[in-house]
Design an enzyme around this catalytic site. Structure first.
Site, PDB file in Angstrom:
ATOM      1  CG  HIS A 141      -1.896   1.079   1.282  1.00  0.00           C
ATOM      2  ND1 HIS A 141      -3.061   1.058   0.576  1.00  0.00           N
ATOM      3  CD2 HIS A 141      -1.870   2.261   1.946  1.00  0.00           C
ATOM      4  CE1 HIS A 141      -3.734   2.170   0.806  1.00  0.00           C
ATOM      5  NE2 HIS A 141      -3.032   2.922   1.628  1.00  0.00           N
ATOM      6  CG  HIS A 201       2.006   7.541   0.453  1.00  0.00           C
ATOM      7  ND1 HIS A 201       1.290   8.687   0.164  1.00  0.00           N
ATOM      8  CD2 HIS A 201       1.093   6.617   0.852  1.00  0.00           C
ATOM      9  CE1 HIS A 201       0.003   8.460   0.404  1.00  0.00           C
ATOM     10  NE2 HIS A 201      -0.135   7.216   0.822  1.00  0.00           N
ATOM     11  CE  LYS A 248      -3.232   9.131  -4.004  1.00  0.00           C
ATOM     12  NZ  LYS A 248      -3.955   8.308  -3.033  1.00  0.00           N
TER      13      LYS A 248
END
Ligand SMILES: *[C@@H]1O[C@H](CO)[C@@H](O)[C@H](O)[C@H]1NC(C)=O
Length: 292
Positions: free
Chosen positions: A173, A188, A230
């Site tokens: 994730h 990230h 996104k």
């Protein structure tokens, strides 16, 4: 009667565990967390940020469908990719399928890659400092080997995101990214972002915020990944994998399911976590991400 007693024992056992967990949580003040992150940054001698250049191009916002950045965001020198913890991280990127409907298959070779990554991370001054800190503050009470095992469980345990298939992990994730119902979640880490830009899987569309803390930065930005929008993402850039893993792990240990306010070189940022309880009552990370 036997069954009833057993249930009582299970409930007692569970509540005892959560009680001792809650006690350790309260011992870390917000001030402690700020000091921790500043000290961690001082320990981080990876030098990676000097091997990255940005081409931020146009400023944008979440709603804009206009691409304000014709060129890629990142240019990463080969030297960064050869850094031991980075090389160990890159080896993990092809172990995952981003679609949360598809189960992950973990081979023995991939297990070995996970273990090598954690060994490389555990050998860094930054993670050594993190372990010592966790131990001293009562966030983690066992030895270094147990800490590595805890990291492995917390970050690599597979679980389902609602499609009855073990398709996800905290690691996938955060350090890679996932696709769920036409949304991008996670993503990230700059090394994954860079790899995806190079493969033409990711289209950077412009930035919203840029907080430079000397040994790296935190960017708020708009992009598409595999043609999925996104609108607002956050990305650590130039940071070492050990620094990122440390901030996330300490935040999760100190404030599971909450926000940690950190400071890096005087710049405030936060890490927000969401907990997830696995099928065998494992305490896992559902989501965790940086923000400003
Ligand atoms: C890790 O921390 C311990 C305890 O402070 C110290 O003795 C050791 O030298 C450190 N190792 C590294 C690699 O920094």
């Amino acid at each position: 009667m036997y069954t009833k007693l057993l249930i009582v024992n299970i409930i007692f056992g569970a509540s005892f565990l959560s009680l001792s967990y809650a006690q350790s949580v309260t011992s870390i003040s917000d001030r402690d967390l700020e000091t921790f992150s500043e000290d961690l940054l001082k320990k981080d001698n990876s030098g990676l940020s000097s091997h990255v250049t940005y081409d931020k191009q146009g400023k944008t916002n979440a709603a804009s469908a206009i691409d304000r950045a014709a060129k890629p965001l990142l240019n990463v020198d080969k030297k960064a990719l050869q850094h031991p913890t980075v090389a160990a991280l890159l080896a993990l990127f092809d172990n995952y399928d981003p679609d949360v409907k598809n189960a992950e298959v973990v081979t023995n070779a991939e297990k070995t890659e996970e273990s090598k990554f954690l060994d490389a991370i555990m050998g860094t001054p930054a993670m050594n400092f993190t372990y010592n800190y966790a131990k001293q503050k009562g966030l983690f009470n066992e030895d270094r080997q147990a800490f590595k095992e805890w990291l492995a469980k917390t970050w690599f345990t597979l679980y389902s995101r609602g499609f009855r298939t073990k398709s996800s992990s905290a690691f996938e994730h955060v350090f890679l990214g996932e696709l769920k119902q036409n949304q991008v979640s996670g993503l990230h880490n700059w090394l994954f972002f860079n790899e995806q830009e190079k493969k033409n899987n990711l289209n950077y569309m412009g930035w919203m915020r840029f907080e430079d803390f000397g040994k790296g930065s935190l960017l708020k930005l708009h992009y598409t990944w595999k043609n999925v929008d996104k609108p607002v993402g956050t990305l650590f850039v130039g940071t070492s994998p050990e620094l990122e893993l440390s901030l996330y792990s300490i935040c999760y240990l100190a404030r599971a399911g909450e926000k940690c306010n950190f400071k890096l070189n005087g710049k405030p940022l936060f890490i927000q976590s969401y907990t997830f309880t696995g099928p065998k009552s494992q305490k896992l990370i559902g989501s965790i991400y940086p923000g400003v």
